[in-house]
Design a protein around this motif. Sequence first.
Motif, short mmCIF file in Angstrom:
data_model
loop_
_atom_site.label_atom_id
_atom_site.label_comp_id
_atom_site.label_asym_id
_atom_site.label_seq_id
_atom_site.Cartn_x
_atom_site.Cartn_y
_atom_site.Cartn_z
N UNK A 1 0.67 -1.23 -0.12
CA UNK A 1 0.08 0.02 -0.03
C UNK A 1 0.74 1.15 -0.13
N UNK A 2 2.00 1.24 0.85
CA UNK A 2 2.85 2.32 0.90
C UNK A 2 3.39 2.73 -0.39
N UNK A 3 4.11 1.53 -1.10
CA UNK A 3 4.64 1.55 -2.41
C UNK A 3 3.69 2.20 -3.53
N UNK A 4 2.45 1.96 -3.29
CA UNK A 4 1.35 2.18 -4.24
C UNK A 4 1.50 3.70 -4.19
N UNK A 5 1.05 4.27 -2.86
CA UNK A 5 1.04 5.61 -2.84
C UNK A 5 2.15 6.42 -2.98
N UNK A 6 3.28 5.77 -2.89
CA UNK A 6 4.75 6.39 -3.46
C UNK A 6 4.56 6.77 -4.89
N UNK A 7 4.02 5.59 -5.63
CA UNK A 7 4.07 5.59 -7.05
C UNK A 7 3.01 6.66 -7.65
N UNK A 8 1.77 6.68 -6.97
CA UNK A 8 0.77 7.74 -7.54
C UNK A 8 1.47 9.22 -7.33
N UNK A 9 2.02 9.24 -6.07
CA UNK A 9 2.93 10.67 -5.91
C UNK A 9 3.92 10.96 -6.93
N UNK A 10 4.61 10.06 -7.24
CA UNK A 10 5.67 10.37 -8.46
C UNK A 10 5.00 10.51 -9.53
N UNK A 11 4.04 9.70 -9.95
CA UNK A 11 3.13 9.99 -11.36
C UNK A 11 2.59 11.20 -11.27
N UNK A 12 1.77 11.47 -10.17
CA UNK A 12 1.09 12.81 -9.84
C UNK A 12 2.29 13.98 -10.32
N UNK A 13 3.38 13.86 -9.65
CA UNK A 13 4.52 14.86 -9.85
C UNK A 13 4.76 15.09 -11.32
N UNK A 14 5.07 14.16 -11.90
CA UNK A 14 5.14 14.36 -13.30
C UNK A 14 4.16 15.05 -14.30
N UNK A 15 3.11 14.53 -13.77
CA UNK A 15 1.74 15.29 -14.40
C UNK A 15 1.74 16.80 -14.19
N UNK A 16 2.04 17.09 -12.97
CA UNK A 16 2.07 18.65 -12.51
C UNK A 16 3.06 19.08 -13.09
N UNK A 17 4.23 18.78 -13.14
CA UNK A 17 5.12 19.26 -13.92
C UNK A 17 4.94 19.59 -15.43
N UNK A 18 4.10 18.44 -15.99
CA UNK A 18 3.81 18.62 -17.45
C UNK A 18 2.43 19.99 -17.56
N UNK A 19 1.68 19.77 -16.35
CA UNK A 19 0.61 20.83 -16.51
C UNK A 19 1.27 22.18 -16.44
N UNK A 20 2.30 22.17 -15.48
CA UNK A 20 2.84 23.51 -15.43
C UNK A 20 3.62 24.18 -16.67
N UNK A 21 4.06 23.21 -17.29
CA UNK A 21 4.75 23.80 -18.33
C UNK A 21 3.75 23.82 -19.51
N UNK A 22 2.76 23.24 -19.77
CA UNK A 22 1.55 23.43 -20.48
C UNK A 22 0.90 24.77 -20.41
N UNK A 23 0.84 25.36 -19.09
CA UNK A 23 0.39 26.61 -18.82
C UNK A 23 1.23 27.61 -19.45
N UNK A 24 2.72 27.49 -19.25
CA UNK A 24 3.36 28.44 -19.82
C UNK A 24 3.55 28.45 -21.45
N UNK A 25 3.25 27.12 -21.99
CA UNK A 25 3.23 27.02 -23.34
C UNK A 25 1.97 27.42 -23.82
N UNK A 26 0.91 27.55 -23.08
CA UNK A 26 -0.39 28.19 -23.57
C UNK A 26 -0.21 29.86 -23.56
N UNK A 27 0.85 30.39 -22.69
CA UNK A 27 0.97 31.72 -22.65
C UNK A 27 1.28 32.03 -23.69
N UNK A 28 2.50 31.44 -24.33
CA UNK A 28 3.17 31.66 -25.53
C UNK A 28 2.65 31.60 -26.68
#
Length: 793
Positions: free
Chosen positions: A371-398
């Motif tokens: 259960x703990x490893x699954x929670x960590x995996x979700x956190x890492x996956x979400x972290x990549x998604x959040x990084x992507x979403x942040x860059x997409x916002x910057x991209x939308x600006x340009x």
Amino acid sequence: MIGSEKIQVEMQQYDKAKFNSKVDLNQIIYDLNSQIDLLSSKSDSLDYLVSIGSGILSGLLDILWVGDFNLERGRNIAGEEINDFVIRTAKLLGCKNDDLTSAVKFLEKTFPIPSDGNTPQFGGGLQHHLRDFAHHPTIAGLMFSLMTQFTHKAYGTDISGNFLTVDITEKSSLFIGEDIPSKIFKGTITWFFHLVSDVAGSSGSASTTGGTGIPGPLLALVKELSVLDIFKNINIGDHSLHEFLSKLFNGTLLAKRDETNSIIKNSELRFDLRGELGVGIEIGRQSLPVIANECIVRSFYFIRRLALEIKENEVRTFSELKEIDWEKVKPLNNPTMSRMLTVATGVFTTIDVSEAFVTQKYWVAINYPGVGRFAVAIGEDVSWCLKTRRIKKIKNMYETIQRATFDHSDNNLFDRIGADMNTENLGLTVEQIEILYNLEYYKTLNDIRMTKTPVGTEKVKQLKHIWLREWKNFISKGFSSFLQIENAEIQWLTVEELVQKIEENQPDNTWFRLVLLEAMLFEPYFPMEVEKDKSGNDKPSKKYKSLNNAINGYNKAHGDHFIDMLFSESYYPKGYIKRLRKSYNRVLLELNEVLKSVIKTLSITSVITIMTVATAGAFAPTIATILVGSSFSGLNGAALTSASLAYLGGGAVAAGGAGMAGGTFAIVGGGAILGAGMGAGVGGAVGAAGLRGKQQTILQSAKLLVSIREIFLNDEHDIAYSKSVYEQYAQKIIEIEKGLVELRAQSDEATGDKKKQLQRKIKKAEESIEAMKVAKNNLRKFMSSFEVGSNQE
């Protein structure tokens, strides 16, 4: 490339102090797309199948081999290890016998501590190791042991959980050092080896019942904290905290009970140091299928990516292994690996939890490391998604800068579009461009004056004024760059001067109505800079976020009314702005309905997040000309070049530059979509389509449709020119489709990342062409209806 010659490419930090005046937007979008690509999972169906299979296999291993969490089993294993440790320690220190009882007796006699004499005050033999803090194997326990040496007092809690200080008995005072070195020695070394004797119980009970033992670090820490007022009144179920800890330590809390809820004899399960070690042993046992799951997924990723790299680089010998990009092979720190582990651990945890509930074993059957490893995996996956979403916002600006900016990338656009596209149709001169920006300025100023909010009206107005000053400053600084004329400056006019300049430029002509359309669609208060988040990453500034809502934000009705009332009716019919607005909303709605609501609102502001700047005069890095196939102007070495911000405003005005015919410097009314990528073959058309994307294609096409419908047909009755525009638009679609044929052929032959890049490029171009076809059909129907109506008249 000749032989093994390499091209070195490096990423360089943008230096705000170094910039030039070239308008350059598209490479930022390209670079951001590259970052998004790096941060996005590349998992395919085979990766997912292996991840699912690994999760199922590991789940079965957990159910059939690991079994349930069993504290008693873990405690027994830990108890045997501790008994062996006590015997070995005693033998090392001089004990002659090999049995546990003798070892404990030897250590008790050799290493006595003073607080043992206060056992009755701390609740007797069953509880004094928990209540006497000097028997805790923690930093606090060591401190209290030293304090006893220097203060002749023992420290702990009474039976009610209150902090207790008692004097050392006269008999036990013999175990206190006579000088500082001896006190420190007895408070540390003697204390440690005494705890070693107590961990297996007293000499009278160690070999029979296992003895009382000492609390483990976790239980000891909680017991120490329980004397604080903030924790003292906490209740756990029907027990106070100190009662709960006592029952946990003496084993009655975890004991087995009969039908009458009475404790079954000899079923007590003490949660002492051996119990805590038993928890660790059981968690380690449960970790085996979790580790197996991890190894299977990572091994598959490594082997498969290594095979793909060997195939793509045509590696035949060990010496050629240096050609492999090991960053793509390493099974760690990448979004694809995180996604595969999320799937694998998710399947494992689903099987594990399902089995626990089906067998009604519940908490004892759950694999907690899983259960703990699954929670960590979700956190890492979400972290990549959040990084992507942040860059997409910057991209939308340009992307919005590109859409709402004079862009020098369409230089000589008229020549590429054809002879029909003359300067009188979709072009603006320098003075007409100045008129457009002045009109946008006064329109925004009027909105500020008309602002009325339920609360804080003056603060809202003040923030709007700040935005307007910033916008005006950027317009001024970027004017020379936009025109590509050295030292060119925009003139900011009074209202009277603005009207006079409009009259000098013959407002009865088409250009003025195109300016009105652009000015009508311009909506202020978009972000004009980026800011750092807590991680130091760029994100769109929230400085003007409070102005992007229906209450505080821009009022389209006020803006349209202002433009309608500012000029004489001789320039255009009464209600003309209302007509343009109604037509634009209708066209955008028609395109949205067919294309499944790509744009969720008719408001331009809703799709605008604009621009990035640095300090005064130093603009953010921007990029080269519009995409032409796989080639980009200005890409040479560093991925980002120092460049000034492009020119803002006008609701997507495309610049032409000083080389355009007839002194025209800009294309308006959506005409830029006809020339994007032309002059570079079918590859350029596909590249431009992919760069725009479906959303921008809809916005540009909607504007072009309104220009044709309202200005060139309803106003000018210029059917011939409208047909020419239609033909150019249709030809653009054909060019993109031809380019797609070539790209699909390349994709069929490509492998690995190159294939994925081509597939993404194809998908974006297909989305754009879908929007263009809908717009083309819309234009054709309207032109046909207009022509039929004109013939009847």
